[in-house]
Enzyme design. Structure first.
Site, PDB file in Angstrom:
ATOM      1  N   SER A 239     130.769   2.013  57.737  1.00 26.99           N
ATOM      2  CA  SER A 239     129.860   3.026  58.463  1.00 26.99           C
ATOM      3  C   SER A 239     129.588   2.744  59.731  1.00 26.99           C
ATOM      4  CB  SER A 239     128.530   3.323  57.684  1.00 26.99           C
ATOM      5  OG  SER A 239     127.678   4.321  58.597  1.00 26.99           O
TER       6      SER A 239
ATOM      7  N   ALA B 193     134.323  10.783  33.323  1.00 32.66           N
ATOM      8  CA  ALA B 193     135.504  11.564  33.433  1.00 32.66           C
ATOM      9  C   ALA B 193     135.068  13.156  33.270  1.00 32.66           C
ATOM     10  CB  ALA B 193     136.485  11.121  32.548  1.00 32.66           C
TER      11      ALA B 193
ATOM     12  N   ALA C 236     133.279   4.152  47.289  1.00 34.21           N
ATOM     13  CA  ALA C 236     132.247   4.346  46.398  1.00 34.21           C
ATOM     14  C   ALA C 236     131.181   3.751  47.287  1.00 34.21           C
ATOM     15  CB  ALA C 236     132.351   3.895  44.869  1.00 34.21           C
TER      16      ALA C 236
ATOM     17  N   ARG D  78     126.411   3.840  47.788  1.00 34.97           N
ATOM     18  CA  ARG D  78     125.120   4.719  47.836  1.00 34.97           C
ATOM     19  C   ARG D  78     124.911   4.949  49.176  1.00 34.97           C
ATOM     20  NH1 ARG D  78     119.317   4.395  47.490  1.00 34.97           N
ATOM     21  NH2 ARG D  78     118.496   5.210  45.455  1.00 34.97           N
TER      22      ARG D  78
ATOM     23  N   ARG E 232     133.042   7.521  38.020  1.00 35.15           N
ATOM     24  CA  ARG E 232     131.849   6.831  37.198  1.00 35.15           C
ATOM     25  C   ARG E 232     132.077   7.333  35.534  1.00 35.15           C
ATOM     26  NH1 ARG E 232     126.226   6.371  38.289  1.00 35.15           N
ATOM     27  NH2 ARG E 232     126.488   6.374  40.694  1.00 35.15           N
TER      28      ARG E 232
ATOM     29  N   TYR F  44     120.555   1.217  54.717  1.00 34.79           N
ATOM     30  CA  TYR F  44     121.970   1.801  54.208  1.00 34.79           C
ATOM     31  C   TYR F  44     123.054   0.883  55.154  1.00 34.79           C
ATOM     32  CZ  TYR F  44     126.409   4.381  54.178  1.00 34.79           C
ATOM     33  OH  TYR F  44     127.788   4.781  54.248  1.00 34.79           O
TER      34      TYR F  44
ATOM     35  N   PHE G 294     133.488  13.287  48.779  1.00 35.46           N
ATOM     36  CA  PHE G 294     133.897  14.062  49.519  1.00 35.46           C
ATOM     37  C   PHE G 294     135.384  13.690  50.396  1.00 35.46           C
ATOM     38  CE2 PHE G 294     133.791  15.327  54.319  1.00 35.46           C
ATOM     39  CZ  PHE G 294     134.241  16.574  54.338  1.00 35.46           C
TER      40      PHE G 294
ATOM     41  N   GLY H  78     123.583  32.619  61.099  1.00 37.98           N
ATOM     42  CA  GLY H  78     123.130  33.610  62.637  1.00 37.98           C
ATOM     43  C   GLY H  78     121.854  33.360  63.303  1.00 37.98           C
TER      44      GLY H  78
END
Length: 319
Positions: A117, A35, A72, A74, A33, A142, A11, A191
């Site tokens: 992070s 193509a 990159a 996980r 990783r 993580y 992203f 909605g």
């Protein structure tokens, strides 16, 4: 300048590559990783495979590279069994980063930018924001692996000519954001009434455009060398405010219902979505003034306009 970007199909990676190409003067290398289906114009694509593979040899791929932006990694997988999770995170986020950093140093790469992070600092703030001098308190496997990667990078670069830059963003949002924010976009667009009107929390987030803008600055600015940055959109918002701006962007009226937060917390625990409640309903505030004072950085998009833009683009993308 030649810049290698890992996580090129992610992203943030997709946005950063486009921005680098558009900026001119940057020769972009996308580490992939595989193509399959990748066709970004004006970008050199190289296949590295699984970044956690101990046999990975970046070798000639790093020759002539001035800067690495390491995206990159996980991330947490919903529904994943906890047993052995830390080892899996370490294999990619720690060992993969360590191997790349060592080879970058030995090849003569000038700067290594690690996107970490805010989870390294913790899952929430109470009373005062996180800033660069805050004591790390990773709340999940993580985040533990990300902190260890930061420490390993600094140690590897110590005494060498390779500079390091560490960036800890909070939740990164955009029309095609994965994870909990992607789920929130779907809920708002449905909605359905959302029981968040009683929340009085404060959340620091960052639009993908703002994060990409900051990373471009870290690539070129000498003052960013050997620095840690906590960054955000600059203005924290409550969850009701976030949803309202998204709904406005979608051309909808937000439907917010009051509900005691304790009931929401209990419900999230009941369905195994505690992380969703923490990320969207509790407070997490970042003081990103260091980026402004040291690099003279200001987010190009205000959070209200960025969220409304996100809502508009989500509907267009979904259709």
């Amino acid at each position: 300048m030649r810049v290698l970007i890992t996580g090129a199909t992610g992203f943030v990676g997709r946005g950063l590559i486009r921005a680098c190409v558009d900026s001119g003067g940057v020769d972009v290398v996308a580490a992939l990783r595989n193509a399959q289906g990748y066709a970004e114009p004006h970008v050199d694509a190289v296949i590295i495979g699984d970044i956690s593979d101990a046999a990975n040899n970046w070798g000639s791929l790093l020759e002539g590279v001035d800067v690495i932006v390491h995206l990159a990694g996980r991330a947490h997988v919903v529904g994943e069994a906890h047993a052995g999770a830390l080892a899996k995170f370490r294999a990619v986020n720690l060992e993969g980063t360590t191997a790349l950093a060592r080879q970058a140093r030995d090849t003569g790469v000038k700067r290594f930018i690690l996107v970490s992070s805010i989870g390294v600092n913790g899952a929430r703030t109470i009373g005062k924001p996180f800033w660069e001098s805050s004591t790390p308190a990773p709340h999940a496997d993580y985040a533990v692996s990300k902190l260890e990667a930061e420490q390993a990078l600094c140690q590897i670069a110590q005494g060498s000519t390779m500079e390091w830059v560490i960036v800890r963003p909070p939740l990164v949002y955009g029309a095609q954001a994965p994870g909990n924010f992607g789920r929130l976009l779907k809920l708002v667009s449905s909605g359905l009434p959302l029981p968040v009107a009683s929340l009085q929390n404060s959340r620091s987030m960052i639009a993908r455009e703002n994060l990409v803008h900051f990373l471009l600055l870290c690539i070129t600015q000498p003052a960013a060398a050997n620095q840690l940055f906590l960054i955000s959109d600059g203005i924290a918002m409550s969850t009701p405010e976030i949803i309202t701006h998204l709904a406005v962007g979608m051309g909808m009226k937000p439907r917010l219902l009051p509900c005691p937060p304790v009931l929401m917390r209990w419900g999230a625990r009941l369905i195994g979505r505690q992380s969703l409640y923490t990320q969207l309903c509790e407070s997490l505030v970042i003081d990103s003034s260091k980026a402004n004072s040291l690099l003279e950085w200001l987010p190009p998009l205000s959070p209200d306009l960025a969220l409304q833009k996100c809502g508009r683009e989500f509907l267009a993308w979904k259709s």
